[in-house]
Design an enzyme around this catalytic site. Structure first.
Site, PDB file in Angstrom:
ATOM      1  N   MET C   1       0.834  -1.206   0.000  1.00 59.43           N
ATOM      2  CA  MET C   1       0.000   0.000   0.000  1.00 59.43           C
ATOM      3  C   MET C   1       0.861   1.246   0.000  1.00 59.43           C
ATOM      4  SD  MET C   1      -3.086  -1.090   0.137  1.00 59.43           S
ATOM      5  CE  MET C   1      -2.678  -2.451   1.208  1.00 59.43           C
ATOM      6  N   PRO C   2       1.962   1.224  -0.699  1.00 63.06           N
ATOM      7  CA  PRO C   2       2.814   2.421  -0.563  1.00 63.06           C
ATOM      8  C   PRO C   2       2.267   3.609  -1.361  1.00 63.06           C
ATOM      9  CG  PRO C   2       4.089   0.498  -1.279  1.00 63.06           C
ATOM     10  CD  PRO C   2       2.639   0.169  -1.461  1.00 63.06           C
ATOM     11  N   TYR C   3       2.549   4.772  -0.800  1.00 61.74           N
ATOM     12  CA  TYR C   3       2.295   6.026  -1.486  1.00 61.74           C
ATOM     13  C   TYR C   3       3.619   6.780  -1.517  1.00 61.74           C
ATOM     14  CZ  TYR C   3       1.103  10.859  -2.292  1.00 61.74           C
ATOM     15  OH  TYR C   3       1.090  12.125  -2.796  1.00 61.74           O
TER      16      TYR C   3
END
Lengths: 62, 62, 62, 62, 62, 62
Positions: C1-3
């Site tokens: 779930m990286p941003y």
């Protein structure tokens, strides 16, 4: 594909976080047709020693 | 002069952080000719209680 | 779930943006097992009038 | 209506935070006529394991 | 004292922005008792050439 | 190693940006001993259509 970053001073309960995430996700779906699965909401709880307003830390205020 | 902010849900090991910092810095040098000394990478590890996707906290999902 | 948020001074070509997005996404998959579909990369190209280093705007420097 | 986010590597004392908040708020009032009550300053103290420069974590450097 | 940053890919109408600002502000008041006057919402409309997902720019996808 | 992001509603002149960058950089040197060369300041000028306060866009207010 929205990414939403919410910074608040102080702490929130898990229940409050759930309601914020659900509410913002539904709002973006309703208003702008953004699919819920594509919406990320990251909540950051900032210590009142680290948030300044009006030139003073929140923790200094009465 | 790049500044890169990486937010991930959950924790990373120090080894993983080293590899992420090294990898992004080299990528920006190779692709865009950015000098490594000018590249800052800040990694933020976000609690799964504070990251929402699809209208739910990651910590609520199975 | 990286941003991931990448801020650079000046402009990038579309080709450079493609390579940055692809490179960071693959790096996070390899190093931290993050599924590519969950990785968002947002690139912001900042005018050199709006980026300061060493107390001066980049556009003031030789 | 300014919002200012200050990220530093390592820790600051409460006294330092007070001076940073007061200083930035006054600067924006003097330079750009922004009313102090409208200026938010959020300070984030980033662990040296989570800040990379020149391709290395700050905590790896001598 | 919340600060909310909303990044979306592509453009929004002024009407949509009004509804997003109003909706998030009311949500934070209802869920977390945050006074509306203290809530800032900043909306950033990101070009699809500058947003990557799944390793590709949004503008490359069909 | 500070990174400072300043978001303001509306435009600033180049002179104002110079003074903001110089002022913040000096402040961080004086208060927290941060070397000027290591301080990045990124200024973002946000359209008043994209900034909400009190549940309304700044551009809607009198």
């Amino acid at each position: 594909m929205p990414y939403v970053n919410v910074k608040v001073a102080g702490k929130l309960s898990k229940k409050q976080k759930e309601e914020i995430v659900e509410g913002i996700t539904k709002l973006l779906e309703k208003v702008a047709n953004k699919p819920p699965q594509a919406t990320y909401v990251v909540i950051e709880e900032i210590d009142r020693d680290n948030w300044g307003k009006g030139g003073k830390l929140l923790s200094e205020k009465k």
